[in-house]
Design a protein around this motif. Structure first.
Motif, PDB file in Angstrom:
ATOM      1  N   PHE A 144       0.803  -1.177   0.141  1.00  0.00           N
ATOM      2  CA  PHE A 144       0.056   0.117  -0.055  1.00  0.00           C
ATOM      3  C   PHE A 144       0.880   1.350   0.031  1.00  0.00           C
ATOM      4  O   PHE A 144       0.399   2.269   0.390  1.00  0.00           O
ATOM      5  N   ALA A 145       1.880   1.232  -0.626  1.00  0.00           N
ATOM      6  CA  ALA A 145       3.082   2.200  -0.450  1.00  0.00           C
ATOM      7  C   ALA A 145       2.465   3.645  -1.080  1.00  0.00           C
ATOM      8  O   ALA A 145       2.926   4.550  -0.771  1.00  0.00           O
ATOM      9  N   GLY A 146       1.684   3.664  -1.931  1.00  0.00           N
ATOM     10  CA  GLY A 146       1.128   4.786  -2.534  1.00  0.00           C
ATOM     11  C   GLY A 146      -0.105   5.248  -1.846  1.00  0.00           C
ATOM     12  O   GLY A 146      -0.576   6.220  -2.505  1.00  0.00           O
ATOM     13  N   ASP A 147      -0.737   4.705  -0.989  1.00  0.00           N
ATOM     14  CA  ASP A 147      -1.961   5.349  -0.330  1.00  0.00           C
ATOM     15  C   ASP A 147      -1.664   5.758   0.864  1.00  0.00           C
ATOM     16  O   ASP A 147      -2.721   5.637   1.781  1.00  0.00           O
ATOM     17  N   LYS A 148      -0.739   6.518   1.327  1.00  0.00           N
ATOM     18  CA  LYS A 148      -0.505   7.561   2.375  1.00  0.00           C
ATOM     19  C   LYS A 148      -1.599   8.432   2.551  1.00  0.00           C
ATOM     20  O   LYS A 148      -1.879   9.115   1.553  1.00  0.00           O
ATOM     21  N   PHE A 149      -2.033   8.687   3.680  1.00  0.00           N
ATOM     22  CA  PHE A 149      -3.143   9.598   4.042  1.00  0.00           C
ATOM     23  C   PHE A 149      -2.429  10.911   3.932  1.00  0.00           C
ATOM     24  O   PHE A 149      -1.328  11.336   4.467  1.00  0.00           O
ATOM     25  N   ALA A 150      -3.163  12.034   3.267  1.00  0.00           N
ATOM     26  CA  ALA A 150      -2.807  13.260   3.352  1.00  0.00           C
ATOM     27  C   ALA A 150      -2.628  13.908   4.527  1.00  0.00           C
ATOM     28  O   ALA A 150      -2.002  14.721   4.884  1.00  0.00           O
ATOM     29  N   VAL A 151      -3.695  13.529   5.514  1.00  0.00           N
ATOM     30  CA  VAL A 151      -3.806  14.095   6.749  1.00  0.00           C
ATOM     31  C   VAL A 151      -3.690  13.088   7.732  1.00  0.00           C
ATOM     32  O   VAL A 151      -4.227  11.768   7.870  1.00  0.00           O
ATOM     33  N   ASP A 152      -2.521  13.280   8.594  1.00  0.00           N
ATOM     34  CA  ASP A 152      -2.264  12.055   9.572  1.00  0.00           C
ATOM     35  C   ASP A 152      -2.537  12.546  11.019  1.00  0.00           C
ATOM     36  O   ASP A 152      -1.385  13.163  11.745  1.00  0.00           O
ATOM     37  N   GLU A 153      -3.615  12.467  11.618  1.00  0.00           N
ATOM     38  CA  GLU A 153      -3.846  13.009  13.085  1.00  0.00           C
ATOM     39  C   GLU A 153      -4.587  11.964  13.599  1.00  0.00           C
ATOM     40  O   GLU A 153      -5.678  11.525  13.206  1.00  0.00           O
ATOM     41  N   TYR A 154      -4.315  11.494  14.800  1.00  0.00           N
ATOM     42  CA  TYR A 154      -4.827  10.633  15.578  1.00  0.00           C
ATOM     43  C   TYR A 154      -5.978  11.087  16.583  1.00  0.00           C
ATOM     44  O   TYR A 154      -5.781  11.967  17.284  1.00  0.00           O
ATOM     45  N   ASP A 155      -7.095  10.375  16.454  1.00  0.00           N
ATOM     46  CA  ASP A 155      -8.217  10.727  17.143  1.00  0.00           C
ATOM     47  C   ASP A 155      -8.332   9.571  18.390  1.00  0.00           C
ATOM     48  O   ASP A 155      -8.705   8.414  18.055  1.00  0.00           O
ATOM     49  N   GLU A 156      -7.899  10.132  19.486  1.00  0.00           N
ATOM     50  CA  GLU A 156      -7.835   9.187  20.668  1.00  0.00           C
ATOM     51  C   GLU A 156      -9.190   8.408  20.745  1.00  0.00           C
ATOM     52  O   GLU A 156      -9.148   7.160  21.257  1.00  0.00           O
ATOM     53  N   SER A 157     -10.083   9.156  20.664  1.00  0.00           N
ATOM     54  CA  SER A 157     -11.628   8.554  21.108  1.00  0.00           C
ATOM     55  C   SER A 157     -12.176   7.689  19.845  1.00  0.00           C
ATOM     56  O   SER A 157     -12.212   6.395  20.382  1.00  0.00           O
ATOM     57  N   ALA A 158     -11.796   7.872  18.727  1.00  0.00           N
ATOM     58  CA  ALA A 158     -11.985   6.910  17.762  1.00  0.00           C
ATOM     59  C   ALA A 158     -11.385   5.560  17.876  1.00  0.00           C
ATOM     60  O   ALA A 158     -11.794   4.642  17.417  1.00  0.00           O
ATOM     61  N   GLY A 159      -9.900   5.959  18.017  1.00  0.00           N
ATOM     62  CA  GLY A 159      -8.977   4.584  18.269  1.00  0.00           C
ATOM     63  C   GLY A 159      -9.380   3.828  19.171  1.00  0.00           C
ATOM     64  O   GLY A 159      -9.387   2.616  19.198  1.00  0.00           O
ATOM     65  N   ASP A 191      -1.410  -0.250   9.926  1.00  0.00           N
ATOM     66  CA  ASP A 191      -0.553  -0.110   8.922  1.00  0.00           C
ATOM     67  C   ASP A 191      -0.386   1.539   8.602  1.00  0.00           C
ATOM     68  O   ASP A 191      -0.967   2.246   8.310  1.00  0.00           O
ATOM     69  N   SER A 192       0.952   1.760   8.655  1.00  0.00           N
ATOM     70  CA  SER A 192       1.513   3.215   8.719  1.00  0.00           C
ATOM     71  C   SER A 192       1.002   3.990   7.244  1.00  0.00           C
ATOM     72  O   SER A 192       0.868   5.046   7.174  1.00  0.00           O
ATOM     73  N   ASN A 193       1.190   3.091   6.191  1.00  0.00           N
ATOM     74  CA  ASN A 193       0.909   3.443   4.865  1.00  0.00           C
ATOM     75  C   ASN A 193      -0.449   3.578   4.651  1.00  0.00           C
ATOM     76  O   ASN A 193      -0.819   4.421   3.440  1.00  0.00           O
ATOM     77  N   LYS A 194      -1.369   2.926   5.384  1.00  0.00           N
ATOM     78  CA  LYS A 194      -2.731   3.003   5.085  1.00  0.00           C
ATOM     79  C   LYS A 194      -3.539   4.394   6.000  1.00  0.00           C
ATOM     80  O   LYS A 194      -4.444   5.036   5.866  1.00  0.00           O
ATOM     81  N   MET A 195      -2.852   4.328   7.404  1.00  0.00           N
ATOM     82  CA  MET A 195      -3.449   5.071   8.380  1.00  0.00           C
ATOM     83  C   MET A 195      -2.464   6.404   8.704  1.00  0.00           C
ATOM     84  O   MET A 195      -3.239   7.340   9.384  1.00  0.00           O
ATOM     85  N   GLY A 196      -1.278   6.285   8.212  1.00  0.00           N
ATOM     86  CA  GLY A 196      -0.274   7.325   8.502  1.00  0.00           C
ATOM     87  C   GLY A 196       0.332   7.009   9.871  1.00  0.00           C
ATOM     88  O   GLY A 196       0.070   6.163  10.538  1.00  0.00           O
ATOM     89  N   GLU A 197       1.555   7.499   9.854  1.00  0.00           N
ATOM     90  CA  GLU A 197       2.574   7.088  10.753  1.00  0.00           C
ATOM     91  C   GLU A 197       2.117   7.451  12.174  1.00  0.00           C
ATOM     92  O   GLU A 197       2.429   6.509  13.054  1.00  0.00           O
ATOM     93  N   THR A 198       1.524   8.481  12.431  1.00  0.00           N
ATOM     94  CA  THR A 198       1.243   8.953  13.809  1.00  0.00           C
ATOM     95  C   THR A 198       0.164   7.789  14.388  1.00  0.00           C
ATOM     96  O   THR A 198      -0.011   7.491  15.290  1.00  0.00           O
ATOM     97  N   THR A 199      -1.011   7.593  13.439  1.00  0.00           N
ATOM     98  CA  THR A 199      -2.062   7.186  13.947  1.00  0.00           C
ATOM     99  C   THR A 199      -1.660   5.494  14.197  1.00  0.00           C
ATOM    100  O   THR A 199      -1.895   4.918  15.138  1.00  0.00           O
ATOM    101  N   ALA A 200      -1.045   5.224  13.182  1.00  0.00           N
ATOM    102  CA  ALA A 200      -0.630   3.543  13.157  1.00  0.00           C
ATOM    103  C   ALA A 200       0.314   3.355  14.463  1.00  0.00           C
ATOM    104  O   ALA A 200       0.300   2.406  15.131  1.00  0.00           O
TER     105      ALA A 200
END
Length: 343
Positions: A144-159, A191-200
């Motif tokens: 999924f190397a091409g599918d990085k999210f443009a916005v990488d913000e972690y939502d604690e409640s949603a997580g 998966d950091s490539n799908k969710m973003g590094e911060t969220t993952a």
């Protein structure tokens, strides 16, 4: 009927045809003629004016390049049982053409179980390769190397809510389908490539260190390290469950910081590292599990875990790398990464 694709150490060298290494001993004489009233799938092509040996070699090369596991080959029916990295199992069948199509080989891909967007790319690559055409090369970093999210913000409640849902779905009284969906969800959200590094990273470290996620952590380790057998079939629930659990574990170990990983120091030395070493050493029999084990092992080595007898591990990785060179590109790449961090 099906012969397991198991190269010997001699076979597992980068020298020689890929089909030989995969034990696909196919010639024009043992390719069956397509039955007159057998309707082909839409995913079939005709390779004209080409020998069976050449067509099979082309298919084997793309299967190796895309890290597709070949679970067996039926010499009588010229049919291979395969499973992708995303647990889609399918068959590749070879036929000699009839009448006006007697001057070539038919290659047919038949999906049997599972679904993933990546399977369309796998199928297209196999069919193009069969005809001798150029095909898309897989990304060696991530599927999924091409599918990085443009916005990488972690939502604690949603997580937290997502992990609560996953925990419920993993209970023993839930169905196999619910277990599968829970593991697929964990694989995606780590998966950091799908969710973003911060969220993952946040979710991975929560799985490792938070007392509320202990149940999920124990289930992942249980599925990933306990369900071990050499008799996996492509439709085997344990095969899919274990591969998904190891995929999640590889993501978590890769994402988490060195400090967060200290929470599993004891089980890592007692169970995780010895089991992963055995999986890597068993690459000839279970190449896909060896690949996933190497993905798990690389961050453990890089982040300073005590490996026990590292000479045994090194030998296992070197042997696995040879198997990867012959049959499974992903294993070759991961083995090289492990050797690099071992120094």
């Amino acid at each position: 009927r099906f012969m397991r694709a198991q190269p010997t150490q001699k076979d597992a060298t980068p020298i020689g045809p890929v089909a030989t290494a995969m034990k696909w001993s196919t010639t024009s004489t043992n390719i069956p003629t397509k039955p007159e009233y057998h309707p082909l799938e839409r995913t079939a092509v005709f390779a004209e004016h080409t020998s069976a040996e050449e067509v099979v070699e082309r298919v084997c090369k793309v299967i190796r390049a895309r890290s597709i596991d070949v679970l067996g080959y039926d010499l009588k029916k010229a049919k291979a049982k395969c499973v992708t990295q995303d647990n889609v199992d399918f068959r590749v069948r070879f036929y000699r053409g009839r009448k006006t199509y007697s001057h070539g080989i038919i290659v047919e891909v038949q999906r049997r179980y599972g679904f993933a967007i990546s399977f369309y790319a796998d199928t297209a690559a196999i069919l193009k390769a069969a005809k001798g055409e150029e095909y898309e090369q897989p990304d060696t970093k991530s599927p999924f190397a091409g599918d990085k999210f443009a916005v990488d913000e972690y939502d604690e409640s949603a997580g937290s809510q997502m992990l609560e849902v996953v925990s419920t779905m993993l209970n023993e009284d839930r169905t196999v389908e619910e277990h599968r969906l829970a593991l697929q969800t964990l694989k995606s959200i780590t998966d950091s490539n799908k969710m973003g590094e911060t969220t993952a990273k946040k979710i991975s470290e929560k799985l490792l260190t938070n007392e509320n996620t202990r149940f999920i952590r124990d289930v992942i380790l249980g599925f990933g390290l306990s369900d071990r057998t050499d008799s996996y079939d492509e439709a085997d629930e344990e095969y899919e469950r274990r591969s998904l659990a190891l995929s999640v574990l590889a993501n978590v170990l890769s994402n988490a910081s060195r400090d967060a990983l200290q929470s599993i120091q004891a089980p890592a030395q007692k169970t995780i590292i010895p089991t992963l070493t055995e999986d890597i050493a068993n690459a000839e029999n279970q190449v896909r599990m060896a690949h996933l084990a190497a993905r798990c092992m690389e961050p453990l080595i890089a982040k300073g875990f005590q490996l026990g007898n590292d000479s045994v591990l090194r030998e296992a990785i070197i042997a696995a790398q040879l198997v990867g060179q012959a049959r499974y590109a992903g294993l070759e790449i991961e083995a090289a990464r492990c050797l690099k961090v071992l120094g």
